[in-house]
Design a protein around this motif. Structure first.
Motif, PDB file in Angstrom:
ATOM      1  N   PRO A 136      14.078  12.124   1.741  1.00  0.00           N
ATOM      2  CA  PRO A 136      14.872  10.951   2.162  1.00  0.00           C
ATOM      3  C   PRO A 136      13.762  10.172   2.872  1.00  0.00           C
ATOM      4  O   PRO A 136      12.909  10.626   3.951  1.00  0.00           O
ATOM      5  CB  PRO A 136      15.616  11.667   3.134  1.00  0.00           C
ATOM      6  CG  PRO A 136      14.916  12.724   3.710  1.00  0.00           C
ATOM      7  CD  PRO A 136      14.360  13.299   2.376  1.00  0.00           C
ATOM      8  N   VAL A 137      13.429   8.915   2.470  1.00  0.00           N
ATOM      9  CA  VAL A 137      12.346   8.001   2.948  1.00  0.00           C
ATOM     10  C   VAL A 137      12.889   6.622   3.470  1.00  0.00           C
ATOM     11  O   VAL A 137      13.810   6.074   2.615  1.00  0.00           O
ATOM     12  CB  VAL A 137      11.698   7.703   1.642  1.00  0.00           C
ATOM     13  CG1 VAL A 137      10.401   6.790   2.324  1.00  0.00           C
ATOM     14  CG2 VAL A 137      10.997   8.904   1.260  1.00  0.00           C
ATOM     15  N   ALA A 138      12.462   6.269   4.413  1.00  0.00           N
ATOM     16  CA  ALA A 138      12.926   5.137   4.948  1.00  0.00           C
ATOM     17  C   ALA A 138      11.508   4.261   5.185  1.00  0.00           C
ATOM     18  O   ALA A 138      10.846   4.690   5.730  1.00  0.00           O
ATOM     19  CB  ALA A 138      13.643   5.011   6.215  1.00  0.00           C
ATOM     20  N   VAL A 139      11.423   2.772   4.515  1.00  0.00           N
ATOM     21  CA  VAL A 139      10.361   1.912   4.871  1.00  0.00           C
ATOM     22  C   VAL A 139      10.791   1.071   5.876  1.00  0.00           C
ATOM     23  O   VAL A 139      11.883   0.332   5.581  1.00  0.00           O
ATOM     24  CB  VAL A 139       9.920   1.291   3.467  1.00  0.00           C
ATOM     25  CG1 VAL A 139       8.668   0.618   3.749  1.00  0.00           C
ATOM     26  CG2 VAL A 139       9.630   2.444   2.510  1.00  0.00           C
ATOM     27  N   VAL A 140      10.218   0.890   6.977  1.00  0.00           N
ATOM     28  CA  VAL A 140      10.606  -0.247   7.982  1.00  0.00           C
ATOM     29  C   VAL A 140       9.671  -1.070   8.434  1.00  0.00           C
ATOM     30  O   VAL A 140       8.458  -0.979   7.831  1.00  0.00           O
ATOM     31  CB  VAL A 140      10.714   0.995   9.532  1.00  0.00           C
ATOM     32  CG1 VAL A 140      12.162   2.050   9.089  1.00  0.00           C
ATOM     33  CG2 VAL A 140       9.643   1.509   9.854  1.00  0.00           C
ATOM     34  N   VAL A 160      15.425   6.452  16.359  1.00  0.00           N
ATOM     35  CA  VAL A 160      16.307   5.497  15.533  1.00  0.00           C
ATOM     36  C   VAL A 160      16.924   5.702  14.216  1.00  0.00           C
ATOM     37  O   VAL A 160      18.108   5.415  13.978  1.00  0.00           O
ATOM     38  CB  VAL A 160      15.289   4.211  15.416  1.00  0.00           C
ATOM     39  CG1 VAL A 160      16.067   3.120  14.767  1.00  0.00           C
ATOM     40  CG2 VAL A 160      14.563   3.913  16.729  1.00  0.00           C
ATOM     41  N   ARG A 161      16.494   6.856  13.768  1.00  0.00           N
ATOM     42  CA  ARG A 161      16.983   7.321  12.100  1.00  0.00           C
ATOM     43  C   ARG A 161      17.295   5.800  11.523  1.00  0.00           C
ATOM     44  O   ARG A 161      18.697   5.822  11.122  1.00  0.00           O
ATOM     45  CB  ARG A 161      18.077   8.097  12.654  1.00  0.00           C
ATOM     46  CG  ARG A 161      17.712   9.301  13.372  1.00  0.00           C
ATOM     47  CD  ARG A 161      18.691  10.304  13.477  1.00  0.00           C
ATOM     48  NE  ARG A 161      18.268  11.492  14.468  1.00  0.00           N
ATOM     49  CZ  ARG A 161      19.051  12.270  14.768  1.00  0.00           C
ATOM     50  NH1 ARG A 161      20.339  12.437  14.525  1.00  0.00           N
ATOM     51  NH2 ARG A 161      18.409  13.133  15.525  1.00  0.00           N
ATOM     52  N   PRO A 162      16.468   5.371  10.859  1.00  0.00           N
ATOM     53  CA  PRO A 162      16.726   4.163  10.151  1.00  0.00           C
ATOM     54  C   PRO A 162      17.236   4.709   8.935  1.00  0.00           C
ATOM     55  O   PRO A 162      17.178   5.751   8.436  1.00  0.00           O
ATOM     56  CB  PRO A 162      15.327   3.633   9.697  1.00  0.00           C
ATOM     57  CG  PRO A 162      14.467   4.492  10.309  1.00  0.00           C
ATOM     58  CD  PRO A 162      14.882   5.318  11.335  1.00  0.00           C
ATOM     59  N   GLU A 163      18.068   3.908   8.104  1.00  0.00           N
ATOM     60  CA  GLU A 163      18.809   4.312   7.086  1.00  0.00           C
ATOM     61  C   GLU A 163      18.164   4.472   5.771  1.00  0.00           C
ATOM     62  O   GLU A 163      16.985   3.723   5.658  1.00  0.00           O
ATOM     63  CB  GLU A 163      19.707   3.113   6.735  1.00  0.00           C
ATOM     64  CG  GLU A 163      20.485   3.257   5.409  1.00  0.00           C
ATOM     65  CD  GLU A 163      21.740   2.148   5.106  1.00  0.00           C
ATOM     66  OE1 GLU A 163      22.217   1.993   3.965  1.00  0.00           O
ATOM     67  OE2 GLU A 163      21.774   1.202   5.930  1.00  0.00           O
ATOM     68  N   LEU A 174       0.695  -1.212  -0.005  1.00  0.00           N
ATOM     69  CA  LEU A 174       0.034   0.026   0.020  1.00  0.00           C
ATOM     70  C   LEU A 174       0.716   1.229  -0.055  1.00  0.00           C
ATOM     71  O   LEU A 174       0.345   2.433  -0.322  1.00  0.00           O
ATOM     72  CB  LEU A 174      -0.807   0.120   1.166  1.00  0.00           C
ATOM     73  CG  LEU A 174      -2.212  -0.760   1.220  1.00  0.00           C
ATOM     74  CD1 LEU A 174      -2.717  -0.829   2.598  1.00  0.00           C
ATOM     75  CD2 LEU A 174      -2.954  -0.697   0.053  1.00  0.00           C
ATOM     76  N   GLU A 175       2.022   1.263   0.460  1.00  0.00           N
ATOM     77  CA  GLU A 175       3.052   2.370   0.739  1.00  0.00           C
ATOM     78  C   GLU A 175       3.711   2.546  -0.598  1.00  0.00           C
ATOM     79  O   GLU A 175       4.438   3.732  -0.681  1.00  0.00           O
ATOM     80  CB  GLU A 175       3.834   2.255   1.920  1.00  0.00           C
ATOM     81  CG  GLU A 175       5.136   1.122   1.466  1.00  0.00           C
ATOM     82  CD  GLU A 175       4.769  -0.141   1.494  1.00  0.00           C
ATOM     83  OE1 GLU A 175       5.858  -0.908   1.316  1.00  0.00           O
ATOM     84  OE2 GLU A 175       3.634  -0.502   1.593  1.00  0.00           O
ATOM     85  N   VAL A 176       3.687   1.784  -1.362  1.00  0.00           N
ATOM     86  CA  VAL A 176       4.466   1.819  -2.562  1.00  0.00           C
ATOM     87  C   VAL A 176       4.326   3.104  -3.516  1.00  0.00           C
ATOM     88  O   VAL A 176       5.326   3.802  -3.955  1.00  0.00           O
ATOM     89  CB  VAL A 176       4.651   0.708  -3.647  1.00  0.00           C
ATOM     90  CG1 VAL A 176       5.311   0.716  -4.820  1.00  0.00           C
ATOM     91  CG2 VAL A 176       5.087  -0.640  -2.720  1.00  0.00           C
ATOM     92  N   PRO A 177       3.020   3.459  -4.020  1.00  0.00           N
ATOM     93  CA  PRO A 177       2.929   4.737  -4.679  1.00  0.00           C
ATOM     94  C   PRO A 177       3.381   5.831  -4.052  1.00  0.00           C
ATOM     95  O   PRO A 177       4.233   6.565  -4.703  1.00  0.00           O
ATOM     96  CB  PRO A 177       1.634   4.535  -5.211  1.00  0.00           C
ATOM     97  CG  PRO A 177       1.136   3.199  -5.027  1.00  0.00           C
ATOM     98  CD  PRO A 177       1.878   2.632  -3.831  1.00  0.00           C
ATOM     99  N   LEU A 178       3.233   5.983  -2.738  1.00  0.00           N
ATOM    100  CA  LEU A 178       3.609   7.165  -2.018  1.00  0.00           C
ATOM    101  C   LEU A 178       5.241   7.306  -2.045  1.00  0.00           C
ATOM    102  O   LEU A 178       5.743   8.215  -2.106  1.00  0.00           O
ATOM    103  CB  LEU A 178       2.813   7.071  -0.500  1.00  0.00           C
ATOM    104  CG  LEU A 178       3.571   8.245   0.245  1.00  0.00           C
ATOM    105  CD1 LEU A 178       3.017   9.615  -0.316  1.00  0.00           C
ATOM    106  CD2 LEU A 178       2.881   8.105   1.620  1.00  0.00           C
ATOM    107  N   VAL A 179       5.760   6.127  -1.626  1.00  0.00           N
ATOM    108  CA  VAL A 179       7.023   5.871  -1.483  1.00  0.00           C
ATOM    109  C   VAL A 179       7.613   6.558  -2.647  1.00  0.00           C
ATOM    110  O   VAL A 179       8.790   7.332  -2.566  1.00  0.00           O
ATOM    111  CB  VAL A 179       7.603   4.653  -0.902  1.00  0.00           C
ATOM    112  CG1 VAL A 179       9.176   4.416  -0.939  1.00  0.00           C
ATOM    113  CG2 VAL A 179       7.294   4.383   0.463  1.00  0.00           C
ATOM    114  N   ALA A 180       7.238   5.893  -3.880  1.00  0.00           N
ATOM    115  CA  ALA A 180       7.828   6.329  -5.219  1.00  0.00           C
ATOM    116  C   ALA A 180       7.667   7.871  -5.365  1.00  0.00           C
ATOM    117  O   ALA A 180       8.713   8.298  -5.818  1.00  0.00           O
ATOM    118  CB  ALA A 180       6.903   5.491  -6.103  1.00  0.00           C
TER     119      ALA A 180
END
Length: 178
Positions: A74-78, A111-114, A60-66
Motif C-alpha cells: 500500500p503506497v501513497a504519494v503525497v 494522516v493516513r493518506p488514501e 524521482l519516486e516513480v520507479p520505486l512506487v512502481a
C-alpha cells in the motif's frame, strides 16, 4: 499478541532512498536503483506495512512506487507542501533525508493518506514495464563492463549501444510515470 500497524516513510533523492520503519523505528539508506528497491522489498517482507508514504518529487519516486505497487504494497504519494506544513505544525523544522523519512512515517500514521490501488490490467502493464526496465539496465551494465576491455575496433559500437540503452531506459521511465 497485538502488533501495532507499521507506517513507513521513504524520502526519495536522486542517489539514495531513506527508509523509516515507523516514526521512531529503524532507519536505513539504500541506493535509488534496482538493488535498493530489492533491499527495501526484502526489508518490508519481514513486516508488511499498513501504509508507505513518499513525497511526489518530480518523478524521482516513480520507479520505486512502481516496484512497491507491483509487489502489492500500500503506497501513497503525497504533496511535499502538505508534509512540510505537517512537520511545521508539530515543531519539526530540522531537515535531513533521515529526518524527512521519519516525518513521512509519522505523517502516514497520523494522516493516513488514501492509497489508490492500480486496476489489474494496469498492474500487469506496470509489472511488464518494470521487468523491461530491469532488462535494459542489465544490458547497459553488461555493455559498459565490456567497454573497459574493448578493442578500438568495437568501442564506438559499444558506446552507441550504451547510449541507445540509456535512451530506452529514459523512455521506459517516462512510460512508468504515465
Amino acid at each position: 499478541m497485538h502488533l501495532d500497524p507499521l507506517y513507513v516513510g521513504i524520502d526519495v533523492a536522486k542517489a539514495h532512498l531513506d527508509v523509516a520503519l515507523g516514526p521512531a523505528g529503524a532507519a536505513a539508506r539504500h541506493p535509488n536503483d534496482e538493488a535498493g528497491f530489492a533491499a527495501i522489498l526484502a526489508l518490508l517482507a519481514a513486516t508488511p506495512p499498513a501504509l508507505i508514504v513518499l513525497e511526489a518529487s518530480g518523478s524521482l519516486e516513480v520507479p520505486l512506487v512502481a516496484a512497491l505497487t507491483a509487489a502489492g504494497l500500500p503506497v501513497a504519494v503525497v504533496n511535499p507542501l502538505q508534509v512540510r506544513r505537517f512537520a511545521q505544525s508539530i515543531g519539526r523544522t530540522a531537515k535531513t533525508d533521515a529526518l524527512d523519512a521519519r516525518v513521512l512515517a509519522l505523517f502516514a500514521e497520523r494522516v493516513r493518506p488514501e492509497v489508490r490501488p492500480l486496476p489489474d490490467a494496469a498492474a500487469r502493464q506496470l509489472a511488464a514495464l518494470l521487468a523491461r526496465r530491469r532488462q535494459l539496465i542489465a544490458m547497459r551494465v553488461a555493455e559498459k563492463n565490456r567497454l573497459g576491455t574493448a578493442e578500438a575496433v568495437v568501442r564506438a559500437d559499444l558506446e552507441a549501444h550504451v547510449a541507445y540503452l540509456s535512451r530506452q531506459v529514459e523512455e521506459t521511465d517516462r512510460r512508468l510515470a504515465e
